[in-house]
Design a protein around this motif. Structure first.
Motif, mmCIF file in Angstrom:
data_model
loop_
_atom_site.group_PDB
_atom_site.id
_atom_site.type_symbol
_atom_site.label_atom_id
_atom_site.label_comp_id
_atom_site.label_asym_id
_atom_site.label_seq_id
_atom_site.Cartn_x
_atom_site.Cartn_y
_atom_site.Cartn_z
ATOM 1 N N GLU A 48 0.831 -1.201 0.000
ATOM 2 C CA GLU A 48 0.000 0.000 0.000
ATOM 3 C C GLU A 48 0.868 1.254 0.000
ATOM 4 O O GLU A 48 0.554 2.239 -0.662
ATOM 5 C CB GLU A 48 -0.917 0.011 1.222
ATOM 6 C CG GLU A 48 -1.917 -1.115 1.250
ATOM 7 C CD GLU A 48 -2.586 -1.243 2.610
ATOM 8 O OE1 GLU A 48 -2.219 -0.503 3.549
ATOM 9 O OE2 GLU A 48 -3.486 -2.079 2.727
ATOM 10 N N PHE A 49 1.944 1.218 0.773
ATOM 11 C CA PHE A 49 2.860 2.351 0.843
ATOM 12 C C PHE A 49 3.483 2.631 -0.523
ATOM 13 O O PHE A 49 3.512 3.778 -0.980
ATOM 14 C CB PHE A 49 3.947 2.072 1.891
ATOM 15 C CG PHE A 49 4.993 3.145 1.986
ATOM 16 C CD1 PHE A 49 4.687 4.384 2.514
ATOM 17 C CD2 PHE A 49 6.289 2.911 1.557
ATOM 18 C CE1 PHE A 49 5.651 5.374 2.605
ATOM 19 C CE2 PHE A 49 7.260 3.884 1.644
ATOM 20 C CZ PHE A 49 6.947 5.127 2.176
ATOM 21 N N ILE A 50 3.945 1.584 -1.187
ATOM 22 C CA ILE A 50 4.577 1.755 -2.488
ATOM 23 C C ILE A 50 3.565 2.259 -3.516
ATOM 24 O O ILE A 50 3.868 3.147 -4.327
ATOM 25 C CB ILE A 50 5.254 0.444 -2.950
ATOM 26 C CG1 ILE A 50 6.459 0.164 -2.045
ATOM 27 C CG2 ILE A 50 5.658 0.498 -4.415
ATOM 28 C CD1 ILE A 50 7.071 -1.198 -2.212
ATOM 29 N N ASP A 51 2.346 1.726 -3.493
ATOM 30 C CA ASP A 51 1.302 2.204 -4.406
ATOM 31 C C ASP A 51 1.003 3.683 -4.178
ATOM 32 O O ASP A 51 0.841 4.451 -5.127
ATOM 33 C CB ASP A 51 0.023 1.384 -4.240
ATOM 34 C CG ASP A 51 0.162 -0.038 -4.757
ATOM 35 O OD1 ASP A 51 1.092 -0.300 -5.565
ATOM 36 O OD2 ASP A 51 -0.648 -0.896 -4.350
ATOM 37 N N ALA A 52 0.934 4.095 -2.913
ATOM 38 C CA ALA A 52 0.655 5.497 -2.595
ATOM 39 C C ALA A 52 1.801 6.398 -3.053
ATOM 40 O O ALA A 52 1.565 7.494 -3.577
ATOM 41 C CB ALA A 52 0.421 5.659 -1.099
ATOM 42 N N VAL A 53 3.039 5.949 -2.873
ATOM 43 C CA VAL A 53 4.194 6.733 -3.311
ATOM 44 C C VAL A 53 4.181 6.876 -4.829
ATOM 45 O O VAL A 53 4.418 7.965 -5.370
ATOM 46 C CB VAL A 53 5.522 6.086 -2.836
ATOM 47 C CG1 VAL A 53 6.727 6.717 -3.521
ATOM 48 C CG2 VAL A 53 5.639 6.194 -1.326
ATOM 49 N N ALA A 54 3.878 5.795 -5.536
ATOM 50 C CA ALA A 54 3.827 5.842 -7.002
ATOM 51 C C ALA A 54 2.732 6.788 -7.477
ATOM 52 O O ALA A 54 2.951 7.595 -8.394
ATOM 53 C CB ALA A 54 3.584 4.442 -7.566
ATOM 54 N N GLN A 55 1.584 6.727 -6.840
ATOM 55 C CA GLN A 55 0.472 7.585 -7.252
ATOM 56 C C GLN A 55 0.778 9.054 -6.950
ATOM 57 O O GLN A 55 0.561 9.923 -7.785
ATOM 58 C CB GLN A 55 -0.811 7.172 -6.529
ATOM 59 C CG GLN A 55 -2.012 7.972 -6.962
ATOM 60 C CD GLN A 55 -3.284 7.510 -6.262
ATOM 61 O OE1 GLN A 55 -3.237 6.749 -5.306
ATOM 62 N NE2 GLN A 55 -4.409 7.967 -6.758
ATOM 63 N N ARG A 56 1.310 9.335 -5.778
ATOM 64 C CA ARG A 56 1.584 10.726 -5.395
ATOM 65 C C ARG A 56 2.712 11.340 -6.223
ATOM 66 O O ARG A 56 2.656 12.510 -6.585
ATOM 67 C CB ARG A 56 1.934 10.806 -3.914
ATOM 68 C CG ARG A 56 2.088 12.246 -3.420
ATOM 69 C CD ARG A 56 2.314 12.273 -1.940
ATOM 70 N NE ARG A 56 1.104 11.908 -1.242
ATOM 71 C CZ ARG A 56 0.457 12.702 -0.400
ATOM 72 N NH1 ARG A 56 0.893 13.914 -0.190
ATOM 73 N NH2 ARG A 56 -0.614 12.283 0.213
ATOM 74 N N SER A 57 3.724 10.534 -6.536
ATOM 75 C CA SER A 57 4.873 11.063 -7.273
ATOM 76 C C SER A 57 4.672 11.042 -8.782
ATOM 77 O O SER A 57 5.369 11.749 -9.504
ATOM 78 C CB SER A 57 6.134 10.279 -6.923
ATOM 79 O OG SER A 57 6.013 8.936 -7.362
ATOM 80 N N GLY A 58 3.735 10.215 -9.257
ATOM 81 C CA GLY A 58 3.484 10.149 -10.685
ATOM 82 C C GLY A 58 4.494 9.317 -11.457
ATOM 83 O O GLY A 58 4.551 9.395 -12.680
#
Length: 135
Positions: A48-58
């Motif tokens: 979940e953390f990695i998915d959120a980082v990918a989404q927030r950073s683009g």
């Protein structure tokens, strides 16, 4: 009495079950399910953390995964060394105590997160009655 029950369960064969212990397991499972459904106390998993980082950073997920894992390793090493961590967006983390156990190390930490700056401005900025009248 409960300790004796636990000892007697430990002496049972692998295929035997204790109905009293099954009742305890069921109630603890219900408690775990209730905790999992309460989002306020849910834990953030690595995926979940990695998915959120990918989404927030683009960036692509595989690139975010590499960067997030490296950041987590660095944070873990800093905490293990007892260093104070001060990162905007995360807050200030200070290790108060640590204790070595047979299966790892336990850290008692203090994390201080500042208030959101936009909330502070709204609360501390007094309204100017003359500016409102001019509008």
């Amino acid at each position: 009495m409960e300790a004796a029950k636990a000892l007697s369960v430990g002496r049972r064969g692998a295929g035997e079950t204790n109905p009293e212990m099954e009742a305890v397991d069921t109630s603890s499972q219900e408690t775990a399910d209730a905790d999992a459904s309460n989002e306020d106390f849910s834990s953030l998993r690595k995926k979940e953390f990695i998915d959120a980082v990918a989404q927030r950073s683009g960036v692509k997920r595989r690139d975010a995964k590499t960067a997030a894992e490296a950041a987590l390793v660095e944070l873990g090493e800093a905490i293990a060394a007892g260093r104070q961590i001060n990162l905007p967006g995360f807050g200030k983390l200070k290790v108060n105590r640590s204790k070595r156990l047979s299966n790892g190390e336990v850290f008692v930490t203090k994390i201080r997160q500042p208030k959101d700056k936009t909330e502070d401005k709204a609360e501390t900025t007094p309204k100017d009655p003359l500016a409102e009248a001019a509008e």
